[in-house]
Write an enzyme that holds these catalytic residues in place. Structure first.
Site, PDB file in Angstrom:
ATOM      1  N   ASP A  43       0.820  -1.063  -0.164  1.00  0.00           N
ATOM      2  CA  ASP A  43       0.093  -0.098   0.072  1.00  0.00           C
ATOM      3  C   ASP A  43       0.891   1.164  -0.042  1.00  0.00           C
ATOM      4  O   ASP A  43       1.411   1.807   1.010  1.00  0.00           O
ATOM      5  CB  ASP A  43      -0.779   0.044   1.292  1.00  0.00           C
ATOM      6  N   TYR A  48       3.796   9.652   0.589  1.00  0.00           N
ATOM      7  CA  TYR A  48       4.783   9.101   1.515  1.00  0.00           C
ATOM      8  C   TYR A  48       6.017   9.286   1.172  1.00  0.00           C
ATOM      9  O   TYR A  48       7.067   8.943   2.069  1.00  0.00           O
ATOM     10  CB  TYR A  48       4.312   7.349   1.519  1.00  0.00           C
ATOM     11  N   LYS A  77      -2.002   6.174  -4.439  1.00  0.00           N
ATOM     12  CA  LYS A  77      -2.915   7.147  -4.368  1.00  0.00           C
ATOM     13  C   LYS A  77      -2.889   8.515  -5.048  1.00  0.00           C
ATOM     14  O   LYS A  77      -1.764   8.930  -4.877  1.00  0.00           O
ATOM     15  CB  LYS A  77      -3.135   7.381  -2.736  1.00  0.00           C
ATOM     16  N   HIS A 110      -7.019  10.005  -2.563  1.00  0.00           N
ATOM     17  CA  HIS A 110      -6.244   9.855  -1.265  1.00  0.00           C
ATOM     18  C   HIS A 110      -7.232  10.311  -0.196  1.00  0.00           C
ATOM     19  O   HIS A 110      -7.436   9.825   1.161  1.00  0.00           O
ATOM     20  CB  HIS A 110      -5.035  10.601  -1.133  1.00  0.00           C
TER      21      HIS A 110
END
Length: 318
Positions: A43, A48, A77, A110
């Protein structure tokens, strides 16, 4: 590893590795270790800041024969700054370049928040653009416009399945009135202190799979300074006693609880022993009474309220 078949027809492993807060300098080694241990579901997200390192690990694992691309299920995302229809493909193309892939298995919106556009060549990951008052600079982009662009990614073969994250019942209900391709997944915070029974029922009605992020609750947010004045549910006698009956840790009980309620889970860890522990939840089953007892721990505590000043502790994501 057990899997679920999404409404898109594609199969997704029920346990994945959540890559939020995995630092870039350890991301490659962590992904390689996880693959060797049997992980196939990862994921990821542009926000990130570690997709390039993850991509290097995936490419190396495939080249060395540890796994094939078809074996993997990769989620990423769309960040808030790329909600406009003309920017959605730019976002996924950067993600695919970083991940060194031709497509992602699942691409999610997201957050249901559109922010001021930032080109990927200018700042990446873009984060949140703040004004002089410290408030995020929002953009006037309706979710319908973003979703139609997401559907275009499926048409173009860039994403096999599409979905959303952090969508509540109202947003899901609205989305289903115009979606040509319905969302396959809604990824939301879910743990024994945030059971979300109404959302679970609604998603089941629409055949939208629920993925639980932050399944361990507060420990995921403690390092971020999120306030919390209750005992971590992993330390509660109830959860520890249930685990002891099966020779399992409280963390495994929490994961098994979510899976038995029909969710997939994406816990984060960089520790090899815990990578193995988090996958080892398919050799026991909680009783209905145990599931109900854990349900009763619900405090409706949401740790991820986006962190924006005007929504912190608000009902926006309830």
């Amino acid at each position: 590893m057990e899997s679920v078949t999404l409404s898109s027809g594609h199969s997704m492993p029920l346990v994945g590795l959540g890559c939020w807060k995995i630092e870039g300098n350890v991301a490659k080694e962590t992904i390689r270790t996880a693959i060797k241990l049997g992980y196939r579901h990862f994921d990821c997200a542009a926000d990130y800041g570690n997709e390039a390192e993850i991509g290097a690990a995936l490419q190396e694992a495939i080249a060395e024969g540890d796994v094939t691309r078809k074996d993997l299920f990769i989620t990423s995302k769309l960040w808030n700054t790329h909600h406009a229809k003309e920017h959605v493909q730019e976002a996924i193309e950067r993600t695919l370049s970083d991940l060194r892939l031709d497509y992602v298995d699942l691409y999610l919106i997201h957050f249901p928040l559109a922010m001021k556009y930032v080109p990927v060549t200018e700042k990446y990951p873009p984060g949140a653009q703040m004004d002089e008052n410290g408030l995020p600079q929002m953009a006037k982009v309706p979710i319908q416009e973003t979703w139609q662009a997401m559907e275009g990614l499926v048409d173009a073969g860039l994403a096999r399945s599409i979905g959303v994250a952090n969508f509540n019942c109202i947003l899901i209900t609205d989305l289903m009135t115009y979606a040509r391709i319905p969302p396959a997944v809604d990824q939301v915070e879910s743990h024994p202190y945030l059971v979300q029974p109404v959302l679970r029922r609604l998603l089941s009605r629409y055949n939208i799979h629920m993925t639980a992020y932050s399944p361990f609750g507060y420990p995921s947010y403690q390092v971020l300074g999120v306030p919390f004045d209750s005992k971590n549910f992993l330390e509660l006698d109830l959860v520890q006693e249930i685990g002891a009956r099966y020779g399992k840790t409280p963390a495994q009980v929490a994961l098994r609880w979510n899976v038995q309620k029909g969710c997939s889970v994406v816990p984060k860890t960089v520790t090899p022993s815990r990578l193995t522990e988090n996958m080892s939840i398919f050799d026991f089953k909680l009783t209905d009474e145990e599931v109900s007892a854990i349900d009763a721990l619900d405090k409706q505590v949401r740790f991820n309220n986006v962190g924006l000043p005007f929504v912190w502790n608000s009902p926006l994501f309830d």
